[in-house]
Design an enzyme around this catalytic site. Sequence first.
Site, PDB file in Angstrom:
ATOM      1  N   CYS A   1      -0.048  -2.351  16.026  1.00 58.53           N
ATOM      2  CA  CYS A   1       0.105  -2.190  14.578  1.00 58.53           C
ATOM      3  C   CYS A   1      -0.483  -3.362  13.798  1.00 58.53           C
ATOM      4  O   CYS A   1      -0.185  -4.524  14.091  1.00 58.53           O
ATOM      5  CB  CYS A   1       1.592  -2.054  14.276  1.00 58.53           C
TER       6      CYS A   1
ATOM      7  N   GLU B   1       0.815  -1.208   0.000  1.00 58.18           N
ATOM      8  CA  GLU B   1       0.000   0.000   0.000  1.00 58.18           C
ATOM      9  C   GLU B   1       0.846   1.254   0.000  1.00 58.18           C
ATOM     10  O   GLU B   1       1.915   1.307   0.604  1.00 58.18           O
ATOM     11  CB  GLU B   1      -0.865   0.014   1.258  1.00 58.18           C
TER      12      GLU B   1
ATOM     13  N   SER C   1       9.968   6.439  16.373  1.00 55.19           N
ATOM     14  CA  SER C   1       8.804   6.096  17.196  1.00 55.19           C
ATOM     15  C   SER C   1       9.252   5.753  18.607  1.00 55.19           C
ATOM     16  O   SER C   1       9.978   4.775  18.811  1.00 55.19           O
ATOM     17  CB  SER C   1       8.090   4.863  16.625  1.00 55.19           C
TER      18      SER C   1
ATOM     19  N   GLY D   1       6.238  -1.661   7.031  1.00 54.39           N
ATOM     20  CA  GLY D   1       7.628  -2.068   7.186  1.00 54.39           C
ATOM     21  C   GLY D   1       8.504  -1.092   7.945  1.00 54.39           C
ATOM     22  O   GLY D   1       8.142   0.059   8.179  1.00 54.39           O
ATOM     23  N   GLU D   2       9.650  -1.604   8.355  1.00 59.60           N
ATOM     24  CA  GLU D   2      10.669  -0.809   9.055  1.00 59.60           C
ATOM     25  C   GLU D   2      11.754  -0.492   8.016  1.00 59.60           C
ATOM     26  O   GLU D   2      12.536  -1.367   7.638  1.00 59.60           O
ATOM     27  CB  GLU D   2      11.211  -1.643  10.227  1.00 59.60           C
TER      28      GLU D   2
ATOM     29  N   CYS E   1       3.325   8.521   1.079  1.00 57.08           N
ATOM     30  CA  CYS E   1       3.767   7.622   2.142  1.00 57.08           C
ATOM     31  C   CYS E   1       4.024   6.259   1.496  1.00 57.08           C
ATOM     32  O   CYS E   1       3.089   5.621   1.002  1.00 57.08           O
ATOM     33  CB  CYS E   1       2.665   7.548   3.200  1.00 57.08           C
TER      34      CYS E   1
ATOM     35  N   ASN F   1      -5.196   5.042  15.756  1.00 53.34           N
ATOM     36  CA  ASN F   1      -6.229   4.854  14.739  1.00 53.34           C
ATOM     37  C   ASN F   1      -6.919   3.515  15.012  1.00 53.34           C
ATOM     38  O   ASN F   1      -6.311   2.469  14.800  1.00 53.34           O
ATOM     39  CB  ASN F   1      -5.532   4.844  13.370  1.00 53.34           C
TER      40      ASN F   1
ATOM     41  N   CYS G   1       5.224  -4.381  16.722  1.00 54.90           N
ATOM     42  CA  CYS G   1       4.539  -3.456  17.638  1.00 54.90           C
ATOM     43  C   CYS G   1       3.104  -3.940  17.881  1.00 54.90           C
ATOM     44  O   CYS G   1       2.405  -4.295  16.920  1.00 54.90           O
ATOM     45  CB  CYS G   1       4.524  -2.042  17.055  1.00 54.90           C
TER      46      CYS G   1
ATOM     47  N   ASN H   1       6.858   6.218  21.586  1.00 54.10           N
ATOM     48  CA  ASN H   1       5.586   5.622  22.036  1.00 54.10           C
ATOM     49  C   ASN H   1       5.433   5.346  23.529  1.00 54.10           C
ATOM     50  O   ASN H   1       4.330   5.041  23.984  1.00 54.10           O
ATOM     51  CB  ASN H   1       5.267   4.327  21.261  1.00 54.10           C
TER      52      ASN H   1
ATOM     53  N   SER I   1      11.094   7.030   8.767  1.00 52.40           N
ATOM     54  CA  SER I   1      10.448   6.842  10.066  1.00 52.40           C
ATOM     55  C   SER I   1      10.810   5.457  10.588  1.00 52.40           C
ATOM     56  O   SER I   1      10.512   4.453   9.952  1.00 52.40           O
ATOM     57  CB  SER I   1       8.933   6.972   9.889  1.00 52.40           C
TER      58      SER I   1
ATOM     59  N   CYS J   1       6.117  -6.730   8.472  1.00 53.86           N
ATOM     60  CA  CYS J   1       7.156  -6.134   9.303  1.00 53.86           C
ATOM     61  C   CYS J   1       7.490  -7.096  10.439  1.00 53.86           C
ATOM     62  O   CYS J   1       6.600  -7.751  10.979  1.00 53.86           O
ATOM     63  CB  CYS J   1       6.663  -4.803   9.886  1.00 53.86           C
TER      64      CYS J   1
ATOM     65  N   CYS K   1       2.800   4.717  11.366  1.00 52.66           N
ATOM     66  CA  CYS K   1       3.650   3.714  10.744  1.00 52.66           C
ATOM     67  C   CYS K   1       3.025   2.351  10.935  1.00 52.66           C
ATOM     68  O   CYS K   1       2.684   1.956  12.040  1.00 52.66           O
ATOM     69  CB  CYS K   1       5.006   3.763  11.426  1.00 52.66           C
TER      70      CYS K   1
END
Length: 344
Positions: free
Chosen positions: A115, A88, A212, A155-156, A101, A290, A112, A214, A187, A108, A333
């Site tokens: 995520c 995406e 990140s 992904g990272e 983006c 989100n 997290c 967090n 990021s 990934c 992310c």
Amino acid sequence: MYITSLTLQELEEKVKQIGWERYRAHQILNWIYKRFVLDFEQMTNLSKEQRAFLKDNYLIHSLELLKVVEAPDSKKFLFKTRDGHIIETVLIYERDHLTLCVSSQIGCAVGCTFCATAKDGLTRNLRVEEIIGQFLQVQSLTKDKIRNVVFMGMGEPLANYENVRKAVEIMVSSWGLDLSKRRVSISTSGLINQLNRMAQDPLMRELNLAVSINAPFQSLRESLMPLSKTNTLEELLEVLYSFPYPPDRRIMIEYVLIHGVNDEVEHAKELARLLKKGKKKFKVNLIPFNPDPELPYKRPPMEKVYRFQKVLWEEGISTFIRISKGIGLFGACGQLRSKRLVLR
Ligand code: SF4
């Protein structure tokens, strides 16, 4: 072979080997990166034979556009890779510019717990032409020029360092997409070895860096981001305090606010303390979570988000609230998702 996996120098070598003039490489890349022509047939300053040769031996990109999902302030593009995976890319309409983006991996491995991408684990790294292909395809369908790129999709990016680096080289080179280095952002979840590598790399260390965090406490961060067990908060901050940015630049600290988990005043105060400990100045991006039906977390009420921001402001830290563009389409992310969304 994919033309978009090559630098100008590498393509010049290739055309030399087949006996063409060196400048042909420049002409080909000009069509692709300046005019977004993704079909060799339309490269009219090449001879018919040269176009036929390119068509027989090269491809320009490898992604098939499956679907475009529109929201008032963003557009999500779903692409299929040649081996059948879905990735995406999100085009975000900012006030006076467009930001793209991009994804850097399929899935990934960081894991997290807030995520959606983490749920499927890592399938593989995206290749250079797959990263560049996201930009080219979206730009060829978009009237205005895309000037900003954020590696904030699936992904990272620092776990796919070599391919991301080469894609960045194509993005910022004058023969390539010619984006300003200050308009490309990486990021990361905070992979310490890779951040050290980035700090030593003249190309990568000039990009915008977003990290990140967090959570301001080690145990809480471990519970949200399991990578923190080996990439501890303390070590991560040490790397950030000494990151070789010029004094006028600030590293962006990303903080996903999750209701009842990391959104209290004590968290904001401790975050402020940590960010003020070194000499470096930081900016903070607060991202209200989100919501996702498959994840056990909630978005905090806006009063809590504003309260968190106020604490940081009072400590002198510039803090922005980033409400996800196209809510339901795009989050922080990795809140981009693939297969499940398409199947739905
Ligand atoms: S939030 Fe980013 S780093 Fe963490 S699992 Fe998701 S995609 Fe990976």
